[in-house]
Design a protein around this motif. Structure first.
Motif, PDB file in Angstrom:
ATOM      1  N   MET A   1       0.848  -1.196   0.000  1.00  0.00           N
ATOM      2  CA  MET A   1       0.000   0.000   0.000  1.00  0.00           C
ATOM      3  C   MET A   1       0.874   1.234   0.000  1.00  0.00           C
ATOM      4  O   MET A   1       1.863   1.303   0.726  1.00  0.00           O
ATOM      5  CB  MET A   1      -0.843   0.070   1.271  1.00  0.00           C
ATOM      6  N   CYS A   2       0.475   2.202  -0.818  1.00  0.00           N
ATOM      7  CA  CYS A   2       1.161   3.490  -0.803  1.00  0.00           C
ATOM      8  C   CYS A   2       0.170   4.578  -0.437  1.00  0.00           C
ATOM      9  O   CYS A   2      -1.030   4.430  -0.643  1.00  0.00           O
ATOM     10  CB  CYS A   2       1.743   3.812  -2.181  1.00  0.00           C
ATOM     11  N   ALA A   3       0.690   5.689   0.079  1.00  0.00           N
ATOM     12  CA  ALA A   3      -0.148   6.867   0.280  1.00  0.00           C
ATOM     13  C   ALA A   3      -0.210   7.631  -1.043  1.00  0.00           C
ATOM     14  O   ALA A   3       0.416   7.230  -2.032  1.00  0.00           O
ATOM     15  CB  ALA A   3       0.426   7.726   1.383  1.00  0.00           C
ATOM     16  N   GLU A   4      -0.933   8.731  -1.073  1.00  0.00           N
ATOM     17  CA  GLU A   4      -1.077   9.501  -2.317  1.00  0.00           C
ATOM     18  C   GLU A   4       0.278   9.953  -2.858  1.00  0.00           C
ATOM     19  O   GLU A   4       0.439  10.173  -4.047  1.00  0.00           O
ATOM     20  CB  GLU A   4      -1.935  10.758  -2.105  1.00  0.00           C
ATOM     21  N   ASP A   5       1.231  10.138  -1.962  1.00  0.00           N
ATOM     22  CA  ASP A   5       2.532  10.631  -2.410  1.00  0.00           C
ATOM     23  C   ASP A   5       3.462   9.500  -2.840  1.00  0.00           C
ATOM     24  O   ASP A   5       4.649   9.717  -3.046  1.00  0.00           O
ATOM     25  CB  ASP A   5       3.179  11.480  -1.311  1.00  0.00           C
ATOM     26  N   GLY A   6       2.914   8.299  -2.979  1.00  0.00           N
ATOM     27  CA  GLY A   6       3.735   7.194  -3.469  1.00  0.00           C
ATOM     28  C   GLY A   6       4.631   6.580  -2.412  1.00  0.00           C
ATOM     29  O   GLY A   6       5.415   5.677  -2.697  1.00  0.00           O
ATOM     30  N   VAL A   7       4.511   7.087  -1.174  1.00  0.00           N
ATOM     31  CA  VAL A   7       5.338   6.555  -0.090  1.00  0.00           C
ATOM     32  C   VAL A   7       4.707   5.257   0.434  1.00  0.00           C
ATOM     33  O   VAL A   7       3.495   5.174   0.591  1.00  0.00           O
ATOM     34  CB  VAL A   7       5.471   7.591   1.039  1.00  0.00           C
ATOM     35  N   VAL A   8       5.559   4.266   0.671  1.00  0.00           N
ATOM     36  CA  VAL A   8       5.061   2.972   1.138  1.00  0.00           C
ATOM     37  C   VAL A   8       4.431   3.131   2.524  1.00  0.00           C
ATOM     38  O   VAL A   8       5.054   3.638   3.453  1.00  0.00           O
ATOM     39  CB  VAL A   8       6.214   1.945   1.209  1.00  0.00           C
ATOM     40  N   LEU A   9       3.177   2.697   2.612  1.00  0.00           N
ATOM     41  CA  LEU A   9       2.413   2.897   3.833  1.00  0.00           C
ATOM     42  C   LEU A   9       2.404   1.624   4.675  1.00  0.00           C
ATOM     43  O   LEU A   9       2.548   1.649   5.892  1.00  0.00           O
ATOM     44  CB  LEU A   9       0.983   3.250   3.425  1.00  0.00           C
TER      45      LEU A   9
ATOM     46  N   GLY B   1       9.239   7.547   6.121  1.00  0.00           N
ATOM     47  CA  GLY B   1       8.192   8.466   5.688  1.00  0.00           C
ATOM     48  C   GLY B   1       8.453   9.101   4.328  1.00  0.00           C
ATOM     49  O   GLY B   1       7.623   9.849   3.830  1.00  0.00           O
ATOM     50  N   LEU B   2       9.604   8.820   3.744  1.00  0.00           N
ATOM     51  CA  LEU B   2       9.951   9.418   2.456  1.00  0.00           C
ATOM     52  C   LEU B   2      10.103   8.388   1.355  1.00  0.00           C
ATOM     53  O   LEU B   2      10.313   8.730   0.197  1.00  0.00           O
ATOM     54  CB  LEU B   2      11.286  10.177   2.554  1.00  0.00           C
ATOM     55  N   THR B   3      10.062   7.115   1.702  1.00  0.00           N
ATOM     56  CA  THR B   3      10.443   6.097   0.727  1.00  0.00           C
ATOM     57  C   THR B   3       9.315   5.767  -0.243  1.00  0.00           C
ATOM     58  O   THR B   3       8.277   5.243   0.159  1.00  0.00           O
ATOM     59  CB  THR B   3      10.868   4.799   1.445  1.00  0.00           C
ATOM     60  N   GLY B   4       9.509   6.068  -1.493  1.00  0.00           N
ATOM     61  CA  GLY B   4       8.552   5.689  -2.523  1.00  0.00           C
ATOM     62  C   GLY B   4       8.684   4.205  -2.834  1.00  0.00           C
ATOM     63  O   GLY B   4       9.707   3.564  -2.544  1.00  0.00           O
TER      64      GLY B   4
ATOM     65  N   CYS C   1      -4.363  24.702  10.789  1.00  0.00           N
ATOM     66  CA  CYS C   1      -3.145  24.287  10.112  1.00  0.00           C
ATOM     67  C   CYS C   1      -3.471  23.944   8.661  1.00  0.00           C
ATOM     68  O   CYS C   1      -4.371  23.153   8.392  1.00  0.00           O
ATOM     69  CB  CYS C   1      -2.535  23.082  10.800  1.00  0.00           C
ATOM     70  N   ASP C   2      -2.732  24.535   7.760  1.00  0.00           N
ATOM     71  CA  ASP C   2      -2.943  24.329   6.336  1.00  0.00           C
ATOM     72  C   ASP C   2      -2.019  23.209   5.859  1.00  0.00           C
ATOM     73  O   ASP C   2      -0.852  23.431   5.578  1.00  0.00           O
ATOM     74  CB  ASP C   2      -2.687  25.623   5.561  1.00  0.00           C
ATOM     75  N   MET C   3      -2.572  22.004   5.802  1.00  0.00           N
ATOM     76  CA  MET C   3      -1.749  20.837   5.523  1.00  0.00           C
ATOM     77  C   MET C   3      -1.644  20.583   4.015  1.00  0.00           C
ATOM     78  O   MET C   3      -2.638  20.651   3.302  1.00  0.00           O
ATOM     79  CB  MET C   3      -2.332  19.593   6.188  1.00  0.00           C
ATOM     80  N   THR C   4      -0.440  20.249   3.576  1.00  0.00           N
ATOM     81  CA  THR C   4      -0.230  19.861   2.180  1.00  0.00           C
ATOM     82  C   THR C   4       0.011  18.354   2.145  1.00  0.00           C
ATOM     83  O   THR C   4       0.364  17.756   3.160  1.00  0.00           O
ATOM     84  CB  THR C   4       0.994  20.579   1.582  1.00  0.00           C
ATOM     85  N   PRO C   5      -0.143  17.766   0.949  1.00  0.00           N
ATOM     86  CA  PRO C   5       0.019  16.310   0.888  1.00  0.00           C
ATOM     87  C   PRO C   5       1.429  15.847   1.259  1.00  0.00           C
ATOM     88  O   PRO C   5       1.591  14.733   1.741  1.00  0.00           O
ATOM     89  CB  PRO C   5      -0.265  15.980  -0.583  1.00  0.00           C
ATOM     90  N   ASP C   6       2.441  16.669   1.043  1.00  0.00           N
ATOM     91  CA  ASP C   6       3.802  16.194   1.315  1.00  0.00           C
ATOM     92  C   ASP C   6       4.450  16.858   2.531  1.00  0.00           C
ATOM     93  O   ASP C   6       5.656  16.792   2.720  1.00  0.00           O
ATOM     94  CB  ASP C   6       4.693  16.341   0.079  1.00  0.00           C
ATOM     95  N   PHE C   7       3.646  17.533   3.357  1.00  0.00           N
ATOM     96  CA  PHE C   7       4.156  18.135   4.588  1.00  0.00           C
ATOM     97  C   PHE C   7       5.267  19.154   4.327  1.00  0.00           C
ATOM     98  O   PHE C   7       6.107  19.386   5.169  1.00  0.00           O
ATOM     99  CB  PHE C   7       4.639  17.067   5.574  1.00  0.00           C
ATOM    100  N   ALA C   8       5.265  19.724   3.143  1.00  0.00           N
ATOM    101  CA  ALA C   8       6.204  20.797   2.842  1.00  0.00           C
ATOM    102  C   ALA C   8       5.374  21.990   2.376  1.00  0.00           C
ATOM    103  O   ALA C   8       4.246  21.819   1.897  1.00  0.00           O
ATOM    104  CB  ALA C   8       7.191  20.350   1.767  1.00  0.00           C
TER     105      ALA C   8
END
Ligand SMILES: Cc1cc2nc3c(=O)[nH]c(=O)nc-3n(C[C@H](O)[C@H](O)[C@H](O)COP(=O)(O)OP(=O)(O)OC[C@H]3O[C@@H](n4cnc5c(N)ncnc54)[C@H](O)[C@@H]3O)c2cc1C
Lengths: 956, 431
Positions: A663-671, A830-833, B355-362
């Motif tokens: 499973m990945c999140a919307e950002d492609g990071v492995v969840l 938290g960053l790993t695609g 808090c204005d959250m973005t999808p990538d926390f940046a």
């Protein structure tokens, strides 16, 4: 100076009073600042000290001026004391107990001689916000200045070894909560209960009655009658020494109960259908020079002291009165034998210019300039309506200049107000208003109740009472009151923060001219009294300074809690249960080393992880994997759900098969990752990582509920409904054969990545799947939890001759690392695609849609993030600690070690790790920087797996 | 840039503020003279070179650096309530730079550097207290992440290291470092330069500085609409009248997607409430800032003696700024897990901010498809510490028309082009 002997007389104690709450038959002593003092049961800490003639109870926050009692109530700002190990106790509220050890908080070295009181002479150099204007240069000295500032922090002491104490919680479902047990609250509660509602009546003080308690004979009579009515009427639960602490959305009402014998405090959470707010009024101090001297007190304080505690507040008094309560205080004082030297009547132009004295009032300068010697100055200059509970329900208080106080403005369906907060009038008028309010509250609450019941299916029709017409609530009169906030001189506005009227004017002139900015800049109203005493004066002074009306200036927003509440009460019993698998007793008997894994405690190892691992490779081992997240999925749309959640393909999974999914999140990071099996046409079992169990469930529900409510899928978390046992090793089939009943375990009938339902050790309804985290032939068996221990013991018993042994998490980690299986959260972060984790084989971009697809599509084309690879140090005896960085050149980060261990199977160190794309080629040598600063080199391997990369063993 | 017609012409608005120092304090105390206004109020002009929407730290810092670094002083900051009334006056003021990504670390490191000299630069003591920042690890995986951050930080010159339970106990004697704790403390990432700051002072200091350079600060001025024609921003509509401007900057954090919508620019931002609470003051006993990801809580003690608590955002989007009971209950439970002896300490106040959250926390910083309309948003739960560097870089972008490298990774286009930054790992509960 007093000697260290016991104080036995109480020179200021009066003879018996008709309404007194002390019990003269129960005398005892307690300690104040190291000396013993007498008291009667029923005394507050401060009333007992006042009876002994004490007048100074603290030093003020900024200028360290002596402070005495002012309100003789919970809010009393100068009477906050340390009791044993409890800081910030409200000494004018807390009942004194035998042997209590009480001390003053803000004094050094002693209350009578306070070294910091030099600050009072420096006041002119310490305007509001002085710290913003100084200590700027040189910057490097600021930390030293800061230490000095910190010394002035007010407040009591905490101790690192104070016992936690016992606190608990209770849920309540009353029809009505009445906040405030004065006459209005009592009458409203009685009327509501008589109308059939169940009522909780909450009173902050130790007994019901409010201001009637210190009233006239007639009022005491009325009080007795009201108390009798409350006691007589069924359906009223009375909570004294308790406070309604907050009103939250949905009329979720927090009540702090302090009157329990064996519980420090209890938080009651009540879902009230209607909240009736009846807190009465708070008397407002008057602002003038010297208004914070000990001996300057409010009229209600004088009346409380005399009538409740039989304490004479002074010997010779001046009274400033603007209302009937002030007049009544004069009568009380005279009756108590206090000489009333002067009455300044504000309704006829009377005023106070200032008070003087060192450690207490000695002399008062009256409005006409004359001076009167006295030791007591009593003021009665008006009221503040504590509207905060109403504000928490969305009400905005509106200023009424006629009454010189704020009133609630917006009535709501589920919160009503009565009593002084709503208007003035005679006791009869007040009670009539309260009764009508109570009846109306009951009518609304019962209506809500029957509406709720209507939604519940019933076997027999029950006649609901007919809708009643709304009860007419009579308007309360508003009595004219002079607007008295500040006299002709400057004085203290916020007693806990030591903020004067001058400070507020100065702040306004500097541009901090709205209530909110003034509050933040001066800190007025931000102290422990939460603005209840000082807000209206502060607003009035600000209004005058800015040339606006009080109405235009408005008040600050009242926020919960209504009264400060202990962490202990909020936390309650600190219910963070530990989860154990059903096999825990066995583990404990067999020497398992416990390890905290999220909510679970599970075996880390049984003494020797390496030999446990070896036994799995050679014979067979059992590991308790109960904490694995398990979700039961049912319905025709499960494949749609799986396709949405996982990056891989799920349409084609046949009944009886299992598949590994990512499973990945919307950002492609492995969840998360795990295995899901299809148990029947519309029945699946999903497993998640242990730490992901709750997150994944929430994740699924949020997608189903917000994006696809039309899908027919039921998700049930069954993590602890099943005990899960992994049987791993070359002899695992043989072992399972001995206990499995009806399932054909032959490799042809039950191949790798398949699932079967059947009987294990006589237990029906077990799921078995063939997967291999360890890389060996293995079966994961999910057994109904109640039989977990039995099945485990059976397996142990039947496998003894096969060499079966348990293995823990640590051995499992070794085995999976040898096999190159990644752990989400360890080998990913938290960053790993998904691509950089080496999962490209699983990602099916041709699928119509799945979570993370747009981002992964992009990554598939231009990803140049780090790649997960297998690594082996050239020196096989070196195990680079996890998190060691892979570097190039001097200090350029080019990757890191995510997992490492000494492999018992290979006899050398092995790792997984990330490397920059240009280093990912098998055979590349990389430099590993060890945390101790040394460097070593490692080789990038062809496979993630260090052992049996083709997977022949697990497929066998 | 040609649009800034009165680049040096507006010096008439420039005034030297009264200096703040111990000496001035003494002098005025002696003479009893009144301090001048920290910032002035003005009539709303019909046009400005730059209109900044939002009077929080980001808007005010941008105004300050536009003037101080680039001489652009015909600037209006429009604030619908009072300055600092948004998240800038509601946050828990933790400042640190131990981030994980190179983009993040570089950016926040610059901000910490600016904070270190801010008091002197603004002549306003912002009370930056570098008292140390501890991220507790209660599991071996958290400990591993701490080691990782420490290793990365060390290589980037940021001071942080992993310490064990004994050292933690020495720094914070109140922590339960025993093995019997429900979630035993296995170690911590210690970041000595991290700390807390007086958030209001930062807001006021920037406001005073911007005002001194001639910028206009308009409180109680709500932007109701944004005029756009031919792909260019033309100005804003407010409750006090229309204002023409060739440059409009959106610095409205929790409200930023609503403001951008007015210009027809969609932002991938969802607004969540974040709650906080404060206790009554007690004598100082807690030096370092303590963060526990496992227990979703962080704690610090202010110079006034109050404990300040925060946690993670509420689990659902909302614009409500009311506190909830569940929040304080959970918070108290977690605080007592860490420091069981504090059961008798009382919570004085709780509140929430947006808090204005973005999808990538940046964050999202820079240009938008509408020419002249800039955004400095997406600050989520971690944007206070970024105030100075954001103001500095946004001012540079507006003045030069070029995106500074420090913020290049944070552009709006990344969402369309799939270049998300991914600071989730380091931002989460840590703020
Ligand atoms: C409880 C809490 C704790 C936090 N803790 C930390 C922390 O420890 N460390 C950290 O670095 N960050 C923290 N943050 C985040 C940080 O506070 C914010 O990211 C930062 O303050 C954002 O600043 P800003 O200037 O962009 O926005 P804000 O300060 O929110 O300012 C935006 C302003 O825009 C105004 N506005 C909105 N609409 C309009 C309109 N139509 N017209 C005119 N004006 C308008 C608002 O009134 C507001 O004043 C926390 C946030 C919260 C809520």
């Amino acid at each position: 100076m007093r000697s260290a002997t016991v104080q036995t007389r109480m020179p200021m104690r009066l003879g018996p009073q008709p309404g007194e709450v002390i019990d003269r038959h129960r005398p005892f002593t307690f300690t104040w600042n190291g000396e013993r003092y007498p008291a009667f049961a029923g005394d507050t800490i401060i009333s007992a000290l006042a009876a002994s003639g004490e007048r100074v109870f603290s030093r003020s926050f900024k200028y360290h001026r002596p402070r005495g009692l002012l309100t003789a109530s919970f809010l009393d700002p100068g009477c906050v004391v340390q009791v044993n190990d409890e800081p910030n106790v409200r000494g004018s509220h807390r009942r004194v107990e035998p042997g209590m050890i009480v001390s003053a908080q803000n004094a050094w070295p002693s209350l009578r001689f306070d070294a910091k009181s030099v600050n009072r002479f420096l006041g002119r150099f310490l305007p509001p916000g002085f710290y913003y204007k100084t200590f700027i240069k040189p910057q490097r000295l600021w930390p030293a200045y800061e230490k000095v500032l910190q010394r002035f922090a007010a407040g009591g002491r905490t101790f690192p070894d104070s016992p936690h104490g016992y606190y608990d919680k209770r849920y309540a479902h009353p029809d009505i909560v009445v906040a405030g047990g004065g006459p209005a609250g009592m009458a409203a509660a009685v009327a509501a209960a008589e109308a059939g509602a169940r009522v909780i009546l909450v009173e902050e003080e130790y007994e019901l009655g409010g201001h009637l308690r210190w009233g006239s004979e007639d009022e005491l009579g009325a009080l007795r009658e009201l108390r009798d009515e409350v006691a007589r009427t069924p359906g009223i639960e009375v909570l004294t020494n308790s406070v309604v602490n907050g009103r939250y959305d949905g009329n979720w009402v927090a009540i702090l109960q302090r009157n329990l014998p064996h519980v420090e405090e209890r938080l009651i959470k009540a879902r009230a259908k209607v909240l009736v707010v009846a807190p009465g009024l708070i008397e407002r101090p008057y602002v003038f020079r010297g208004n914070d001297l000990p001996g300057v007190i409010l009229s209600t304080a004088a009346r409380r002291l005399i009538n409740l505690f039989a304490v004479k507040p002074g010997e010779r008094a001046v009274v400033l009165t603007a209302n009937a309560d002030g007049d009544a205080a004069v009568a009380d004082l005279e009756r108590a034998g206090v000489e009333v030297a002067r009455v300044e009547d504000a309704r006829r132009g009377g005023d106070i210019i200032g008070a003087r004295g060192r450690n207490g009032v000695r002399m008062v300068e009256c409005g006409d300039g004359s001076r009167v010697e006295c030791d007591l100055l009593v003021t009665a200059t008006g009221w503040t309506a504590p509207t905060s509970l109403l504000n928490m329900a969305g009400d905005r208080p509106v200023y009424n200049p006629t009454a010189a106080r704020f009133f609630p403005s917006r009535p709501s369906d589920d919160v009503l107000a009565t009593g002084g907060i709503s208007g003035d009038g005679s006791l009869d008028e007040l009670l009539a208003h309260a009764r009508a309010t109570g009846q109306e509250a009951a009518r609304r609450a019962l209506k809500v109740g029957s509406a709720l019941r209507a939604g519940v299916p019933r076997r027999v029709d029950v006649e609901e009472p007919p809708d009643m017409p709304p009860i007419e609530i009579p308007e309360l009169p508003v009595v004219e009151h002079p607007e008295l906030f500040q006299g002709r001189t400057d004085g203290i506005v916020d007693f806990s923060e030591d903020i004067s009227s001058k400070d507020i004017v100065a702040a306004a002139k500097e541009g901090y001219d709205s209530v909110e900015l003034m509050k933040r800049y001066t800190t007025a109203t931000m102290g422990p009294t939460q603005g209840k005493l000082e807000t209206v004066n502060a607003v009035a002074i600000l209004a005058r300074a800015t040339g606006k009306t009080i109405e235009e200036t408005g008040t600050t927003v009242w926020r919960p809690p209504y009264a400060p509440i202990t962490l202990g009460a909020l936390a309650g019993r600190n219910f963070e249960p530990v989860r154990y698998s059903p096999m825990q007793p066995w583990h404990e008997r067999h020497g398992a080393n416990p390890m905290v894994a999220g909510a679970w405690i599970r075996p880390e190892h049984y003494g020797d992880p390496e030999s446990e691992a070896r036994n799995v490779r050679e014979n067979v081992g059992l590991i308790d994997v109960t904490p694995l997240g398990k979700l039961d999925l049912r319905g025709p749309d499960v494949p749609k759900l799986l396709n949405l959640l996982y990056v891989n393909q799920w349409n084609t999974l046949e009944v009886g098969k299992v598949r590994y999914g990512v499973m990945c999140a919307e950002d492609g990071v492995v969840l998360d990752d795990g295995v899901t099996g299809r148990l029947g046409p519309e029945h699946y079992l999903m497993t998640t990582t242990t730490s992901g169990a709750a997150t994944v469930w929430e994740w699924i529900e949020s997608w189903l509920q917000t994006e696809h409510p039309d899908w027919q899928v039921h998700v049930t978390p069954v993590t602890d409904a099943y005990a899960s046992i992994n049987i791993a090793g070359p002899k695992s089939r043989e072992l399972l054969l001995r206990v499995a009943g009806d399932v054909d375990l032959s490799p042809e009938a039950f191949p790798y990545m398949n699932v079967r339902t059947g009987t294990v050790a006589g237990v029906e309804g077990c799921f078995m799947w063939r997967i291999g985290f360890t890389g060996e032939l293995s079966y994961e068996v999910h057994v109904p939890a109640a039989y977990g221990l039995y099945v485990w013991e059976k397996l142990m018993d039947r496998g003894a001759d096969l060499g079966v042994k348990p293995f823990g998490i640590q051995a499992q980690r070794i085995l999976r690392l040898e096999k190159g299986h990644l752990i989400v959260g360890q080998d990913t972060d938290g960053l790993t695609g998904a691509y950089s984790a080496g999962l490209s084989w699983a990602i099916k971009l041709y699928k119509e849609d799945f979570i993370g697809k747009p981002e992964l599509s992009w990554q598939s084309e231009c990803d140049n993030s780090f790649q997960l690879v297998g690594l082996q140090p050239h020196d096989g005896s070196v195990v680079p600690p996890e998190a060691s960085q892979i570097v190039e050149g001097e200090n350029e980060i080019a990757g890191r070690i995510t997992s490492s261990c000494m492999s018992p199977t290979l006899g050398r160190s092995i790792c997984l790790g990330f490397v920059a794309p240009h280093l990912a080629e098998p055979g590349t040598s990389v430099t590993v920087l060890l945390p101790n600063g040394e460097r070593t080199t490692a080789r990038v391997m062809e496979y993630l797996a260090h052992f049996d990369p083709k997977g022949e063993r697990q497929r066998g | 840039m040609s649009i800034f017609t009165n680049r040096d012409g507006s010096r008439d608005g420039h005034h030297k503020p009264a200096g703040y120092s111990a000496f001035d304090l003494f002098r005025r105390g002696l003479l009893g003279t009144q301090w001048p206004r920290a910032w002035r109020s003005h009539d709303l002009k019909p046009s400005y070179d730059v209109v900044i929407v939002g009077g929080g730290v980001h808007g005010l810092a941008t105004a300050y650096y536009l003037a101080a670094n680039h001489g652009i002083t015909d600037v209006a900051v429009l604030e619908k309530g009072y300055i600092g009334g948004g998240a800038s006056g509601r946050n828990t003021a933790i400042i640190r730079s131990n981030y994980l990504t190179p983009e993040g670390t570089r950016f926040y490191d610059r901000s910490v550097k600016l904070y270190e000299t801010l008091a002197a630069d603004l002549n306003f003591n912002v009370m930056f207290s570098q008292r140390g920042h501890l991220t507790l690890a209660h599991s071996d995986s958290a400990l591993r992440t701490s080691r990782w951050r420490a290793e990365v930080n060390k290589l980037q010159g940021v001071d942080s290291e992993v310490i064990g339970p004994e050292e933690i106990k020495k720094l914070v004697p109140y922590l339960d470092t025993s093995e019997h704790a429900r979630y035993p403390i296995l170690g911590a990432l210690y970041h000595p330069p991290g700390g807390i700051i007086r958030h209001d002072a930062v807001v006021w200091g920037y406001a005073r500085g911007a005002d001194a350079h001639g910028a206009h600060i308009h409180q109680n001025t709500e932007v109701l609409g944004i005029e756009v024609a031919n792909g260019r921003v033309r100005g804003v509509r407010t409750n006090r009248g229309d204002v023409a401007a060739p440059v409009v900057v959106n610095c409205t954090a929790g409200w930023s997607s609503l403001i951008s919508e007015m210009a027809g620019v969609k932002l991938p931002i969802t607004t969540f409430p974040l709650q906080a609470a404060v206790t009554e003051p007690v004598r100082p006993f807690l030096e370092a800032v303590i963060v526990s990801g496992t227990l979703h809580v962080y704690v610090s003690q202010t110079d006034r003696g109050e404990l300040v608590f925060g946690a993670s955002v509420d689990p659902f989007p909302s614009y409500s700024m009311r506190g909830s009971l569940e929040f304080t209950e959970g918070l108290a439970g977690h605080v007592l897990e860490l420091m069981p002896s504090l059961a008798k300490l009382r919570v004085l106040r709780q509140w929430a901010g947006l808090c204005d959250m973005t999808p990538d926390f940046a964050p999202i910083m820079g240009i938008t498809p509408v020419e002249g309309f800039y955004v400095d948003v997406g600050w989520g739960t971690y944007g206070f510490k970024a105030g100075p560097v954001s103001g500095e870089t946004m001012a540079q972008l507006i003045a030069t028309g070029k995106t500074p490298p420090l913020i290049a990774a944070f552009d709006l286009a990344r969402f369309a082009e799939g270049r998300l930054v991914g600071e989730k790992g380091a931002a989460s509960v840590g703020h």
